[in-house]
Design a protein around this motif. Sequence first.
Motif, short mmCIF file in Angstrom:
data_model
loop_
_atom_site.label_atom_id
_atom_site.label_comp_id
_atom_site.label_asym_id
_atom_site.label_seq_id
_atom_site.Cartn_x
_atom_site.Cartn_y
_atom_site.Cartn_z
N VAL A 145 0.81 -1.28 0.11
CA VAL A 145 -0.04 0.04 -0.15
C VAL A 145 1.03 1.22 -0.02
CG1 VAL A 145 -0.13 -0.26 2.18
CG2 VAL A 145 -1.87 1.14 1.16
N TRP A 146 0.68 2.38 -0.97
CA TRP A 146 1.38 3.50 -0.89
C TRP A 146 0.24 4.60 -0.82
CZ3 TRP A 146 0.57 6.68 -4.86
CH2 TRP A 146 0.22 6.35 -6.07
N VAL A 147 0.69 5.69 -0.05
CA VAL A 147 -0.21 6.73 -0.04
C VAL A 147 0.41 7.95 0.08
CG1 VAL A 147 -0.32 6.47 2.42
CG2 VAL A 147 -2.17 7.41 1.40
N THR A 148 0.05 9.16 -0.52
CA THR A 148 0.74 10.38 -0.56
C THR A 148 0.01 11.34 0.38
OG1 THR A 148 -0.97 11.58 -1.94
CG2 THR A 148 0.77 10.30 -3.35
N ASP A 149 0.62 12.37 0.61
CA ASP A 149 0.11 13.54 1.71
C ASP A 149 -1.11 14.18 1.10
OD1 ASP A 149 1.71 14.90 0.04
OD2 ASP A 149 2.76 15.89 1.54
N GLY A 150 -1.53 13.88 -0.05
CA GLY A 150 -2.65 14.49 -0.41
C GLY A 150 -2.79 14.54 -2.10
N PRO A 151 -1.77 15.04 -2.78
CA PRO A 151 -1.87 15.20 -4.25
C PRO A 151 -1.45 13.65 -4.94
CG PRO A 151 -0.63 16.70 -3.40
CD PRO A 151 -0.68 15.87 -2.22
N LYS A 152 -2.05 13.92 -6.19
CA LYS A 152 -2.07 12.44 -7.11
C LYS A 152 -0.80 12.44 -7.61
CE LYS A 152 -6.84 11.72 -8.45
NZ LYS A 152 -7.61 11.64 -9.47
N LEU A 153 -0.22 11.27 -7.61
CA LEU A 153 1.13 10.77 -8.35
C LEU A 153 0.88 10.11 -9.71
CD1 LEU A 153 3.65 10.15 -5.28
CD2 LEU A 153 3.52 12.56 -6.77
N ASN A 154 1.50 10.33 -10.72
CA ASN A 154 1.83 9.35 -11.85
C ASN A 154 2.51 8.16 -11.28
OD1 ASN A 154 0.26 11.18 -13.19
ND2 ASN A 154 1.82 11.76 -14.74
N PHE A 155 2.05 7.02 -11.47
CA PHE A 155 2.75 5.87 -11.26
C PHE A 155 3.09 4.49 -12.18
CE2 PHE A 155 -1.68 4.73 -10.29
CZ PHE A 155 -1.56 3.20 -10.32
N ASP A 156 3.71 3.84 -12.01
CA ASP A 156 4.05 2.77 -13.14
C ASP A 156 4.57 1.55 -12.26
OD1 ASP A 156 4.70 1.23 -14.85
OD2 ASP A 156 5.65 2.29 -16.33
N THR A 157 3.77 0.52 -12.14
CA THR A 157 4.39 -0.68 -11.45
C THR A 157 4.89 -1.69 -12.35
OG1 THR A 157 2.50 -0.25 -9.86
CG2 THR A 157 3.53 -2.49 -9.74
N HIS A 158 6.10 -2.01 -12.22
CA HIS A 158 6.74 -2.78 -13.22
C HIS A 158 7.78 -3.60 -12.61
CE1 HIS A 158 8.84 0.77 -13.00
NE2 HIS A 158 10.00 0.03 -13.56
N GLY A 159 8.28 -4.40 -13.65
CA GLY A 159 9.51 -5.26 -13.29
C GLY A 159 10.61 -5.48 -14.26
N ASP A 160 11.70 -5.77 -13.87
CA ASP A 160 12.73 -6.53 -14.86
C ASP A 160 13.70 -7.50 -14.42
OD1 ASP A 160 15.42 -5.09 -13.88
OD2 ASP A 160 14.12 -3.60 -13.27
N GLY A 161 14.36 -8.17 -15.36
CA GLY A 161 15.07 -9.28 -14.80
C GLY A 161 15.93 -9.67 -16.04
N THR A 162 16.67 -10.83 -15.97
CA THR A 162 17.80 -11.14 -16.76
C THR A 162 17.00 -11.36 -18.14
OG1 THR A 162 18.97 -12.23 -15.06
CG2 THR A 162 19.28 -12.80 -17.58
N GLY A 163 17.48 -10.62 -19.27
CA GLY A 163 16.76 -10.75 -20.62
C GLY A 163 15.33 -9.92 -20.70
N ILE A 164 14.85 -9.21 -19.67
CA ILE A 164 13.51 -8.70 -19.73
C ILE A 164 13.86 -7.21 -19.10
CG2 ILE A 164 11.14 -8.69 -18.78
CD1 ILE A 164 11.47 -11.76 -18.13
N SER A 165 13.74 -6.23 -19.74
CA SER A 165 14.10 -4.89 -19.53
C SER A 165 12.81 -4.39 -18.82
CB SER A 165 14.39 -4.23 -20.70
OG SER A 165 13.38 -4.16 -21.94
N TYR A 166 11.68 -4.72 -19.09
CA TYR A 166 10.30 -4.04 -18.72
C TYR A 166 9.42 -5.02 -18.78
CZ TYR A 166 6.36 -0.92 -18.06
OH TYR A 166 5.33 -0.42 -17.56
N HIS A 167 8.51 -5.28 -17.57
CA HIS A 167 7.18 -6.03 -17.51
C HIS A 167 6.28 -5.07 -16.88
CE1 HIS A 167 4.69 -9.70 -17.39
NE2 HIS A 167 4.51 -9.17 -16.31
#
Length: 218
Positions: A145-167
């Motif tokens: 869970v993540w929460v800000t002190d009020g304003p919205k944030l743009n977010f991108d939840t992702h992962g990377d690994g061996t041979g995988i630059s972005y998922h």
Amino acid sequence: MYNTQKPDLADLPTDSRLLRSTAIAVGLAATLLVTVVLPAEYAVDPTGIGRLLGLTEMGTVKMAIAREADQEAAAKATPAASAPVMTAQVAPSRAAAAVPAPVQAIAPAEQAPAAKAEEMTLTLAPGQGVEIKAKMRKGASVTYVWVTDGPKLNFDTHGDGTGISYHGYGKGSESRSEGVLTAAFDGSHGWFWRNRAGKPVTVTLKVTGDFDGLKRLV
């Protein structure tokens, strides 16, 4: 008028020397392209050297920032169409919570073999982007869970690994998000935020489950 002396032919490079110098220059350029430029700019690391030097991670962040900028532009163009899709991927609505989710995507935190808990708080200046990731093995799950002190944030939840630059796991613009993140492969998985609020924004992330510590990358 000045007299100029013609160069001695013996001092001029031969055709074979010119060809050899050209071949060496081309080879060096190609080596730098593959080992430095591609990992650092595009997170493409065919040799593995970029990952050892930390360049692939830099490229991954750059690509995430670029995708986040594209997503923001698309959200401004079609806000009504894009917002529900982005929210549904990472932060299920109350209505969606009543529908049983696939076992692969959502696993109860109690089933994690090595549960631990960790919390991080960061303050983003206007326009700043930050990224927090955790090392996770394939199939491991964390409740977050993540929460800000009020304003919205743009977010991108992702992962990377061996041979995988972005998922990608999900992206959007929220002041709060929570859910379960299940690693699709061995590697680093986490969150990237960008502050477009025009003032400093503080975000607090809490993670519980099977992971190997939180680390700020940017």
